[in-house]
Design a protein around this motif. Structure first.
Motif, short mmCIF file in Angstrom:
data_model
loop_
_atom_site.label_atom_id
_atom_site.label_comp_id
_atom_site.label_asym_id
_atom_site.label_seq_id
_atom_site.Cartn_x
_atom_site.Cartn_y
_atom_site.Cartn_z
N LEU A 362 0.28 -1.23 -0.40
CA LEU A 362 -0.27 0.47 0.05
C LEU A 362 1.21 1.10 0.26
CD1 LEU A 362 -2.89 -1.26 2.42
CD2 LEU A 362 -3.06 -0.83 0.11
N GLU A 363 2.05 0.95 0.91
CA GLU A 363 2.77 2.22 0.84
C GLU A 363 3.45 2.76 -0.30
OE1 GLU A 363 4.63 5.74 2.08
OE2 GLU A 363 3.71 4.22 3.50
N ASP A 364 3.57 1.39 -1.35
CA ASP A 364 4.91 1.46 -2.74
C ASP A 364 2.93 2.09 -3.46
OD1 ASP A 364 6.85 0.56 -1.58
OD2 ASP A 364 6.62 -1.85 -2.33
N VAL A 365 2.43 1.70 -3.88
CA VAL A 365 1.28 2.13 -4.32
C VAL A 365 1.01 3.43 -4.04
CG1 VAL A 365 -1.30 2.13 -4.56
CG2 VAL A 365 0.05 0.04 -4.52
N ARG A 366 1.08 4.33 -2.62
CA ARG A 366 0.37 5.51 -2.75
C ARG A 366 2.17 6.36 -2.78
NH1 ARG A 366 0.46 4.65 3.02
NH2 ARG A 366 -1.53 4.73 2.16
N ASN A 367 3.35 6.16 -2.65
CA ASN A 367 4.45 6.51 -3.84
C ASN A 367 4.17 6.31 -5.51
OD1 ASN A 367 5.01 7.44 -1.22
ND2 ASN A 367 6.44 5.40 -0.66
#
Length: 491
Positions: A362-367
Protein backbone atom coordinates in the motif's frame (compact mmCIF):
# COMPACT_ATOMS: atom_id res chain seq x y z
CA UNK A 1 0.24 29.24 4.43
CA UNK A 2 3.20 30.87 6.07
CA UNK A 3 6.65 30.64 4.48
CA UNK A 4 9.06 28.53 6.51
CA UNK A 5 12.52 29.81 7.38
CA UNK A 6 15.12 27.07 7.05
CA UNK A 7 18.25 27.24 9.14
CA UNK A 8 21.12 24.95 10.12
CA UNK A 9 22.18 21.60 8.74
CA UNK A 10 23.95 23.14 5.78
CA UNK A 11 20.63 23.94 4.13
CA UNK A 12 21.09 27.71 4.45
CA UNK A 13 18.77 30.36 5.80
CA UNK A 14 17.55 33.80 4.89
CA UNK A 15 20.57 35.27 6.69
CA UNK A 16 23.03 32.99 4.88
CA UNK A 17 24.98 35.03 2.28
CA UNK A 18 25.33 31.96 0.03
CA UNK A 19 21.61 32.07 -0.66
CA UNK A 20 19.90 34.36 -3.14
CA UNK A 21 16.24 35.18 -2.84
CA UNK A 22 14.23 34.97 -6.04
CA UNK A 23 11.77 37.65 -7.19
CA UNK A 24 9.02 35.33 -6.00
CA UNK A 25 10.48 35.24 -2.47
CA UNK A 26 9.57 31.59 -1.96
CA UNK A 27 12.62 30.15 -3.75
CA UNK A 28 16.15 30.58 -2.43
CA UNK A 29 19.03 29.68 -4.76
CA UNK A 30 22.38 28.36 -3.65
CA UNK A 31 25.49 29.31 -5.61
CA UNK A 32 26.75 25.77 -5.98
CA UNK A 33 25.61 23.97 -9.09
CA UNK A 34 23.89 20.61 -8.92
CA UNK A 35 24.02 17.78 -11.43
CA UNK A 36 20.43 16.93 -12.24
CA UNK A 37 21.24 14.92 -15.32
CA UNK A 38 21.64 15.91 -18.93
CA UNK A 39 19.40 18.97 -19.32
CA UNK A 40 19.77 20.19 -22.91
CA UNK A 41 19.99 23.93 -23.31
CA UNK A 42 20.04 24.78 -19.61
CA UNK A 43 23.12 26.89 -18.98
CA UNK A 44 22.92 26.83 -15.17
CA UNK A 45 21.37 24.42 -12.70
CA UNK A 46 21.49 25.19 -8.98
CA UNK A 47 20.27 23.57 -5.82
CA UNK A 48 17.58 25.71 -4.18
CA UNK A 49 15.15 25.65 -1.29
CA UNK A 50 11.39 25.99 -1.30
CA UNK A 51 11.05 27.97 1.91
CA UNK A 52 7.30 27.39 2.04
CA UNK A 53 7.36 23.60 1.86
CA UNK A 54 10.84 23.21 3.40
CA UNK A 55 12.10 20.94 0.60
CA UNK A 56 14.99 21.16 -1.85
CA UNK A 57 14.26 22.00 -5.47
CA UNK A 58 16.29 22.73 -8.61
CA UNK A 59 16.75 26.25 -9.97
CA UNK A 60 17.22 26.13 -13.78
CA UNK A 61 18.31 29.05 -15.96
CA UNK A 62 17.85 29.26 -19.71
CA UNK A 63 19.79 32.20 -21.20
CA UNK A 64 18.98 34.13 -24.38
CA UNK A 65 21.66 36.44 -25.76
CA UNK A 66 19.34 38.21 -28.25
CA UNK A 67 17.35 40.39 -25.87
CA UNK A 68 15.38 42.04 -28.67
CA UNK A 69 14.22 38.74 -30.18
CA UNK A 70 13.35 37.46 -26.72
CA UNK A 71 11.16 40.51 -26.01
CA UNK A 72 9.37 40.05 -29.33
CA UNK A 73 8.34 36.50 -28.39
CA UNK A 74 7.93 36.98 -24.64
CA UNK A 75 4.19 36.28 -24.70
CA UNK A 76 4.71 32.99 -26.55
CA UNK A 77 7.40 31.89 -24.10
CA UNK A 78 5.09 32.61 -21.17
CA UNK A 79 2.23 30.71 -22.78
CA UNK A 80 4.41 27.64 -23.34
CA UNK A 81 5.69 27.60 -19.76
CA UNK A 82 2.20 28.12 -18.36
CA UNK A 83 1.18 24.99 -20.23
CA UNK A 84 4.29 23.08 -19.15
CA UNK A 85 3.30 23.60 -15.52
CA UNK A 86 0.18 21.55 -16.29
CA UNK A 87 2.24 18.41 -16.97
CA UNK A 88 1.71 16.44 -13.77
CA UNK A 89 2.40 12.73 -13.31
CA UNK A 90 4.00 10.82 -10.40
CA UNK A 91 6.76 9.55 -12.68
CA UNK A 92 7.62 12.91 -14.30
CA UNK A 93 9.84 15.55 -12.70
CA UNK A 94 7.44 18.36 -11.81
CA UNK A 95 7.94 21.93 -13.08
CA UNK A 96 6.71 24.00 -10.13
CA UNK A 97 7.13 27.63 -11.18
CA UNK A 98 8.77 29.91 -13.72
CA UNK A 99 9.43 33.59 -14.28
CA UNK A 100 11.19 35.79 -16.83
CA UNK A 101 14.20 37.93 -15.97
CA UNK A 102 14.99 40.74 -18.42
CA UNK A 103 16.77 43.05 -15.98
CA UNK A 104 20.23 42.32 -17.40
CA UNK A 105 21.64 42.55 -20.91
CA UNK A 106 20.84 38.89 -21.51
CA UNK A 107 17.33 37.66 -20.92
CA UNK A 108 16.70 34.55 -18.83
CA UNK A 109 13.90 32.11 -18.20
CA UNK A 110 14.18 30.77 -14.67
CA UNK A 111 12.13 27.73 -13.79
CA UNK A 112 11.93 25.65 -10.62
CA UNK A 113 11.74 21.88 -10.91
CA UNK A 114 11.49 19.00 -8.50
CA UNK A 115 14.77 17.76 -7.02
CA UNK A 116 15.39 14.00 -7.09
CA UNK A 117 18.11 13.54 -4.50
CA UNK A 118 19.23 9.99 -5.30
CA UNK A 119 20.61 10.96 -8.70
CA UNK A 120 20.25 9.64 -12.21
CA UNK A 121 19.62 6.09 -13.31
CA UNK A 122 23.05 6.10 -14.97
CA UNK A 123 24.72 6.87 -11.63
CA UNK A 124 22.76 4.14 -9.84
CA UNK A 125 23.63 1.51 -12.44
CA UNK A 126 27.33 2.41 -12.20
CA UNK A 127 27.29 2.00 -8.43
CA UNK A 128 25.52 -1.34 -8.73
CA UNK A 129 28.01 -2.52 -11.36
CA UNK A 130 30.92 -1.42 -9.15
CA UNK A 131 29.63 -3.60 -6.32
CA UNK A 132 29.48 -6.59 -8.69
CA UNK A 133 25.75 -6.99 -8.22
CA UNK A 134 23.25 -8.10 -10.83
CA UNK A 135 20.07 -6.15 -11.47
CA UNK A 136 17.11 -7.45 -9.48
CA UNK A 137 14.41 -8.65 -11.88
CA UNK A 138 11.62 -7.29 -9.69
CA UNK A 139 13.21 -3.83 -9.58
CA UNK A 140 13.71 -3.93 -13.37
CA UNK A 141 9.98 -4.63 -13.87
CA UNK A 142 8.98 -1.81 -11.51
CA UNK A 143 11.25 0.69 -13.20
CA UNK A 144 10.11 -0.25 -16.71
CA UNK A 145 6.47 0.02 -15.64
CA UNK A 146 6.97 3.49 -14.18
CA UNK A 147 8.89 4.80 -17.21
CA UNK A 148 6.24 3.42 -19.55
CA UNK A 149 3.49 4.91 -17.40
CA UNK A 150 5.05 8.36 -17.84
CA UNK A 151 5.55 7.85 -21.60
CA UNK A 152 1.98 6.58 -21.98
CA UNK A 153 0.74 9.75 -20.29
CA UNK A 154 2.88 12.03 -22.49
CA UNK A 155 2.02 10.23 -25.72
CA UNK A 156 -1.73 10.32 -24.94
CA UNK A 157 -1.79 14.13 -24.66
CA UNK A 158 -3.17 16.18 -27.52
CA UNK A 159 -0.96 16.68 -29.39
CA UNK A 160 1.34 13.88 -28.16
CA UNK A 161 4.32 15.10 -26.14
CA UNK A 162 7.54 13.59 -27.47
CA UNK A 163 10.33 13.48 -24.92
CA UNK A 164 13.04 13.12 -27.57
CA UNK A 165 15.95 12.86 -25.13
CA UNK A 166 15.18 9.81 -22.99
CA UNK A 167 18.45 8.35 -21.70
CA UNK A 168 19.66 6.93 -18.40
CA UNK A 169 20.95 10.46 -17.71
CA UNK A 170 17.46 12.00 -17.88
CA UNK A 171 15.79 9.33 -15.75
CA UNK A 172 16.08 9.77 -11.99
CA UNK A 173 15.44 7.53 -9.03
CA UNK A 174 14.30 8.40 -5.53
CA UNK A 175 15.32 6.63 -2.35
CA UNK A 176 11.97 4.79 -2.17
CA UNK A 177 12.34 3.32 -5.67
CA UNK A 178 10.15 5.86 -7.45
CA UNK A 179 11.31 6.67 -10.98
CA UNK A 180 11.08 10.20 -12.38
CA UNK A 181 11.61 11.25 -16.00
CA UNK A 182 13.28 14.64 -16.35
CA UNK A 183 13.94 17.08 -19.21
CA UNK A 184 10.39 16.68 -20.54
CA UNK A 185 10.19 20.45 -21.13
CA UNK A 186 13.03 20.47 -23.67
CA UNK A 187 11.29 19.11 -26.78
CA UNK A 188 8.04 21.01 -26.15
CA UNK A 189 9.83 24.30 -25.68
CA UNK A 190 12.29 23.93 -28.53
CA UNK A 191 9.54 22.99 -31.01
CA UNK A 192 7.38 25.91 -29.91
CA UNK A 193 10.08 28.58 -30.28
CA UNK A 194 10.58 30.63 -33.44
CA UNK A 195 13.82 30.01 -35.36
CA UNK A 196 15.49 33.21 -34.14
CA UNK A 197 15.20 32.05 -30.51
CA UNK A 198 15.91 28.35 -30.88
CA UNK A 199 19.71 28.57 -30.78
CA UNK A 200 20.10 28.21 -27.00
CA UNK A 201 18.32 24.84 -27.03
CA UNK A 202 19.10 23.38 -30.42
CA UNK A 203 18.09 19.72 -30.48
CA UNK A 204 21.19 17.69 -31.06
CA UNK A 205 22.48 14.23 -30.49
CA UNK A 206 23.85 15.40 -27.20
CA UNK A 207 26.97 13.44 -26.33
CA UNK A 208 28.66 10.65 -28.24
CA UNK A 209 28.28 8.39 -25.23
CA UNK A 210 24.48 8.73 -25.50
CA UNK A 211 24.29 8.31 -29.25
CA UNK A 212 22.98 4.75 -28.98
CA UNK A 213 19.78 5.95 -27.25
CA UNK A 214 18.62 7.60 -30.50
CA UNK A 215 16.88 5.48 -33.18
CA UNK A 216 18.23 5.09 -36.74
CA UNK A 217 15.60 7.47 -38.18
CA UNK A 218 16.41 10.27 -35.71
CA UNK A 219 16.90 13.59 -37.51
CA UNK A 220 15.81 12.19 -40.90
CA UNK A 221 12.05 12.03 -40.39
CA UNK A 222 9.62 13.93 -38.20
CA UNK A 223 9.73 12.77 -34.59
CA UNK A 224 6.96 10.47 -33.44
CA UNK A 225 6.24 8.51 -30.30
CA UNK A 226 8.32 5.62 -31.70
CA UNK A 227 11.46 7.71 -31.01
CA UNK A 228 10.79 7.47 -27.27
CA UNK A 229 10.03 3.74 -27.50
CA UNK A 230 13.45 3.05 -29.03
CA UNK A 231 15.13 5.14 -26.35
CA UNK A 232 13.16 3.31 -23.67
CA UNK A 233 14.29 -0.02 -25.12
CA UNK A 234 17.91 1.05 -24.77
CA UNK A 235 17.27 2.16 -21.19
CA UNK A 236 15.59 -1.17 -20.42
CA UNK A 237 18.58 -3.03 -21.93
CA UNK A 238 21.04 -0.96 -19.92
CA UNK A 239 19.05 -1.56 -16.74
CA UNK A 240 19.04 -5.30 -17.38
CA UNK A 241 22.81 -5.62 -17.98
CA UNK A 242 23.85 -2.63 -15.76
CA UNK A 243 26.24 -1.29 -18.41
CA UNK A 244 26.71 -1.55 -22.15
CA UNK A 245 30.46 -1.66 -22.57
CA UNK A 246 31.99 0.94 -24.85
CA UNK A 247 35.44 -0.73 -24.76
CA UNK A 248 37.22 2.60 -24.47
CA UNK A 249 35.47 4.09 -27.51
CA UNK A 250 33.77 7.46 -27.37
CA UNK A 251 30.40 5.87 -28.09
CA UNK A 252 28.68 2.51 -27.69
CA UNK A 253 29.08 0.35 -30.81
CA UNK A 254 26.53 -1.92 -32.49
CA UNK A 255 28.66 -4.88 -31.46
CA UNK A 256 28.45 -3.88 -27.78
CA UNK A 257 24.66 -3.54 -28.03
CA UNK A 258 24.37 -6.95 -29.74
CA UNK A 259 26.53 -8.50 -27.03
CA UNK A 260 24.32 -7.00 -24.34
CA UNK A 261 21.18 -8.35 -26.03
CA UNK A 262 22.63 -11.85 -26.31
CA UNK A 263 23.54 -11.85 -22.62
CA UNK A 264 19.86 -11.70 -21.61
CA UNK A 265 18.85 -15.10 -20.25
CA UNK A 266 15.11 -14.41 -19.87
CA UNK A 267 13.43 -14.97 -23.28
CA UNK A 268 10.43 -12.76 -22.35
CA UNK A 269 12.75 -9.91 -21.38
CA UNK A 270 14.75 -10.31 -24.59
CA UNK A 271 11.60 -10.29 -26.77
CA UNK A 272 10.26 -7.26 -24.87
CA UNK A 273 13.45 -5.22 -25.42
CA UNK A 274 13.93 -6.29 -29.05
CA UNK A 275 10.38 -5.19 -29.93
CA UNK A 276 11.29 -1.68 -28.70
CA UNK A 277 14.54 -1.65 -30.70
CA UNK A 278 12.95 -2.56 -34.05
CA UNK A 279 14.61 -0.55 -36.83
CA UNK A 280 11.24 0.13 -38.46
CA UNK A 281 9.42 2.71 -36.26
CA UNK A 282 6.03 1.32 -37.34
CA UNK A 283 6.88 -2.05 -35.77
CA UNK A 284 7.61 -0.66 -32.33
CA UNK A 285 4.71 -1.11 -29.88
CA UNK A 286 3.16 1.82 -28.07
CA UNK A 287 3.99 2.61 -24.45
CA UNK A 288 0.43 1.73 -23.48
CA UNK A 289 0.62 -1.71 -25.14
CA UNK A 290 4.02 -2.43 -23.61
CA UNK A 291 2.50 -2.00 -20.16
CA UNK A 292 0.46 -5.16 -20.83
CA UNK A 293 3.48 -7.26 -21.84
CA UNK A 294 3.73 -10.52 -19.93
CA UNK A 295 7.27 -9.78 -18.73
CA UNK A 296 6.01 -6.80 -16.68
CA UNK A 297 3.19 -8.69 -15.01
CA UNK A 298 3.89 -8.59 -11.27
CA UNK A 299 0.72 -7.56 -9.48
CA UNK A 300 -2.70 -8.92 -10.40
CA UNK A 301 -4.90 -6.16 -11.80
CA UNK A 302 -7.68 -6.82 -9.24
CA UNK A 303 -5.21 -6.40 -6.36
CA UNK A 304 -3.83 -3.23 -7.92
CA UNK A 305 -7.28 -1.74 -8.52
CA UNK A 306 -8.31 -2.56 -4.93
CA UNK A 307 -5.18 -0.89 -3.55
CA UNK A 308 -5.72 2.27 -5.61
CA UNK A 309 -9.37 2.38 -4.55
CA UNK A 310 -8.32 2.06 -0.90
CA UNK A 311 -5.72 4.85 -1.24
CA UNK A 312 -8.14 7.19 -3.02
CA UNK A 313 -10.77 6.82 -0.29
CA UNK A 314 -8.46 6.53 2.69
CA UNK A 315 -9.56 9.95 3.92
CA UNK A 316 -12.90 8.35 4.85
CA UNK A 317 -11.25 5.70 7.05
CA UNK A 318 -9.44 5.83 10.39
CA UNK A 319 -5.67 6.14 10.11
CA UNK A 320 -4.92 2.64 11.45
CA UNK A 321 -7.63 0.82 9.47
CA UNK A 322 -5.33 -1.89 8.07
CA UNK A 323 -3.74 -2.62 11.43
CA UNK A 324 -7.08 -2.88 13.25
CA UNK A 325 -8.62 -4.99 10.50
CA UNK A 326 -5.77 -7.52 10.50
CA UNK A 327 -6.09 -7.98 14.27
CA UNK A 328 -9.68 -9.19 13.86
CA UNK A 329 -8.97 -11.59 10.97
CA UNK A 330 -9.33 -15.33 11.54
CA UNK A 331 -6.05 -16.67 10.17
CA UNK A 332 -7.65 -20.05 9.40
CA UNK A 333 -10.47 -18.53 7.33
CA UNK A 334 -10.44 -18.95 3.56
CA UNK A 335 -9.84 -15.68 1.72
CA UNK A 336 -10.02 -17.05 -1.84
CA UNK A 337 -10.96 -20.29 -3.54
CA UNK A 338 -10.64 -21.64 -7.07
CA UNK A 339 -13.10 -24.50 -7.77
CA UNK A 340 -11.90 -27.39 -9.97
CA UNK A 341 -13.77 -30.22 -11.65
CA UNK A 342 -13.25 -33.65 -10.12
CA UNK A 343 -10.59 -32.21 -7.82
CA UNK A 344 -10.61 -30.43 -4.48
CA UNK A 345 -10.67 -26.63 -4.81
CA UNK A 346 -7.49 -24.60 -4.44
CA UNK A 347 -7.75 -22.45 -1.33
CA UNK A 348 -5.77 -19.56 0.14
CA UNK A 349 -6.09 -18.81 3.84
CA UNK A 350 -5.32 -15.57 5.63
CA UNK A 351 -2.43 -17.32 7.38
CA UNK A 352 -0.63 -17.46 4.01
CA UNK A 353 -0.68 -13.67 3.63
CA UNK A 354 1.96 -11.47 5.21
CA UNK A 355 0.25 -8.34 6.55
CA UNK A 356 3.61 -6.60 6.73
CA UNK A 357 3.89 -7.06 2.97
CA UNK A 358 0.40 -5.61 2.60
CA UNK A 359 1.43 -2.43 4.42
CA UNK A 360 4.55 -2.16 2.23
CA UNK A 361 2.49 -2.74 -0.93
CA UNK A 362 0.00 0.00 0.00
CA UNK A 363 2.88 2.37 0.73
CA UNK A 364 4.42 1.60 -2.69
CA UNK A 365 1.08 2.24 -4.39
CA UNK A 366 0.75 5.53 -2.50
CA UNK A 367 4.24 6.56 -3.67
CA UNK A 368 3.42 5.82 -7.33
CA UNK A 369 5.61 2.73 -7.72
CA UNK A 370 2.64 0.73 -9.06
CA UNK A 371 0.86 3.16 -11.41
CA UNK A 372 -2.67 2.53 -12.60
CA UNK A 373 -2.16 4.00 -16.08
CA UNK A 374 -2.16 0.64 -17.86
CA UNK A 375 -5.55 -0.30 -16.40
CA UNK A 376 -7.26 3.06 -16.83
CA UNK A 377 -10.38 3.00 -19.00
CA UNK A 378 -10.00 6.63 -20.01
CA UNK A 379 -6.96 8.40 -21.36
CA UNK A 380 -5.47 11.43 -19.61
CA UNK A 381 -6.81 14.84 -20.50
CA UNK A 382 -4.82 16.48 -23.25
CA UNK A 383 -2.82 19.60 -22.69
CA UNK A 384 -3.60 22.74 -24.62
CA UNK A 385 -1.97 22.62 -28.03
CA UNK A 386 1.44 23.74 -26.93
CA UNK A 387 3.20 23.49 -30.23
CA UNK A 388 0.79 25.56 -32.28
CA UNK A 389 -1.79 27.45 -30.19
CA UNK A 390 -4.45 29.24 -32.23
CA UNK A 391 -4.03 32.99 -32.50
CA UNK A 392 -7.10 33.76 -30.40
CA UNK A 393 -5.83 31.52 -27.58
CA UNK A 394 -2.41 33.14 -27.75
CA UNK A 395 -4.06 36.54 -27.30
CA UNK A 396 -5.96 35.30 -24.24
CA UNK A 397 -2.75 33.91 -22.76
CA UNK A 398 -1.06 37.31 -22.68
CA UNK A 399 -0.55 37.72 -18.97
CA UNK A 400 2.25 39.44 -17.08
CA UNK A 401 5.01 37.45 -15.46
CA UNK A 402 3.13 35.44 -12.81
CA UNK A 403 3.14 36.78 -9.29
CA UNK A 404 3.64 34.36 -6.41
CA UNK A 405 0.53 32.83 -4.93
CA UNK A 406 0.00 30.05 -2.41
CA UNK A 407 -1.33 26.72 -3.58
CA UNK A 408 -1.49 23.57 -1.49
CA UNK A 409 0.52 20.84 -3.24
CA UNK A 410 0.03 18.08 -0.68
CA UNK A 411 -2.88 15.67 -0.97
CA UNK A 412 -5.23 14.75 1.89
CA UNK A 413 -5.11 11.14 3.07
CA UNK A 414 -7.68 11.43 5.87
CA UNK A 415 -10.50 13.78 6.85
CA UNK A 416 -12.37 14.16 10.14
CA UNK A 417 -15.16 16.62 10.84
CA UNK A 418 -17.12 17.59 13.93
CA UNK A 419 -20.01 20.03 14.36
CA UNK A 420 -21.28 21.63 17.58
CA UNK A 421 -24.02 24.14 18.28
CA UNK A 422 -22.83 27.59 19.27
CA UNK A 423 -23.73 28.94 22.70
CA UNK A 424 -26.64 30.90 21.35
CA UNK A 425 -27.90 27.74 19.57
CA UNK A 426 -28.23 29.80 16.39
CA UNK A 427 -25.21 28.60 14.47
CA UNK A 428 -23.07 25.52 13.99
CA UNK A 429 -19.36 25.54 14.86
CA UNK A 430 -17.41 23.28 12.46
CA UNK A 431 -14.01 21.72 13.25
CA UNK A 432 -12.21 20.09 10.31
CA UNK A 433 -9.07 17.95 10.65
CA UNK A 434 -7.08 17.25 7.47
CA UNK A 435 -4.21 14.74 7.58
CA UNK A 436 -1.87 15.50 4.67
CA UNK A 437 0.31 13.01 2.80
CA UNK A 438 3.44 14.17 4.64
CA UNK A 439 1.66 13.22 7.89
CA UNK A 440 1.29 16.84 8.96
CA UNK A 441 -2.11 17.78 10.38
CA UNK A 442 -4.15 20.84 9.52
CA UNK A 443 -6.98 21.74 11.89
CA UNK A 444 -9.49 24.37 10.76
CA UNK A 445 -12.51 25.86 12.49
CA UNK A 446 -15.42 27.76 11.03
CA UNK A 447 -18.77 29.20 12.15
CA UNK A 448 -21.33 28.02 9.63
CA UNK A 449 -23.92 30.38 8.22
CA UNK A 450 -27.33 29.10 7.04
CA UNK A 451 -26.37 29.98 3.46
CA UNK A 452 -23.05 28.07 3.48
CA UNK A 453 -22.85 25.03 1.20
CA UNK A 454 -20.35 22.19 1.21
CA UNK A 455 -19.23 23.05 -2.34
CA UNK A 456 -18.60 26.72 -1.46
CA UNK A 457 -16.60 25.85 1.65
CA UNK A 458 -14.42 23.35 -0.24
CA UNK A 459 -13.79 25.89 -3.02
CA UNK A 460 -12.88 28.54 -0.43
CA UNK A 461 -10.31 26.23 1.20
CA UNK A 462 -8.70 25.66 -2.20
CA UNK A 463 -8.69 29.41 -2.92
CA UNK A 464 -6.88 30.22 0.31
CA UNK A 465 -4.30 27.46 -0.09
CA UNK A 466 -5.56 25.09 2.59
CA UNK A 467 -6.55 22.30 0.19
CA UNK A 468 -5.27 20.76 -3.04
CA UNK A 469 -7.58 21.35 -5.99
CA UNK A 470 -7.85 17.58 -6.64
CA UNK A 471 -9.26 17.08 -3.11
CA UNK A 472 -12.03 19.66 -3.53
CA UNK A 473 -14.77 17.22 -4.76
CA UNK A 474 -13.86 14.71 -2.02
CA UNK A 475 -14.08 17.33 0.73
CA UNK A 476 -17.33 18.72 -0.66
CA UNK A 477 -18.93 15.25 -0.60
CA UNK A 478 -17.53 14.61 2.88
CA UNK A 479 -18.88 17.90 4.25
CA UNK A 480 -22.24 17.29 2.59
CA UNK A 481 -22.60 13.96 4.39
CA UNK A 482 -21.50 15.57 7.67
CA UNK A 483 -24.07 18.38 7.32
CA UNK A 484 -26.79 15.83 6.64
CA UNK A 485 -25.72 13.76 9.66
CA UNK A 486 -25.72 16.60 12.19
CA UNK A 487 -28.47 18.80 10.85
CA UNK A 488 -30.72 15.82 10.24
CA UNK A 489 -30.23 14.64 13.83
CA UNK A 490 -31.23 17.93 15.46
CA UNK A 491 -34.63 17.98 17.16
Amino acid sequence: MQAMKVAGGGQGSQADPTWQESPCGRWQKRREQVNQGNMPGVQSTFLAMDTEEGVEVVWNELHFSDRKAFSAHEDKIQTVFEQLVLVEHPNIVKLHKYWLDTAEARARVIFITEYVSSGSLKQFLKKTKKNHKAMNARAWKRWCTQILSALSFLHACSPPIIHGNLTSDTIFIQHNGLIKIGSVWHRIFSNALPDDLRSPILAEREELRNLHFFPPEYGEVADGTAVDIFSFGMCALEMAVLEIQANGDTHVTEEAIASARHSLSDPNMREFILSCLARDPARRPSAHNLLFHRVLFEVHSLKLLAAHCFIQHQYLLPENTVEEKTKSVDLHAVMAEVPRRRQPPVQWRYSEVSFLELDKFLEDVRNGIYPLMNFATTRPLGLPRVLAPPQEEAQKAKTPTPEPFDLETRKVIQMQCNMEKSEDKMRWHLTLLLVLEDRLHRQLTYDLLPTDSAQDLAAELVHYGFLHEDDRPKLAAFLESTFHKYRGAQP
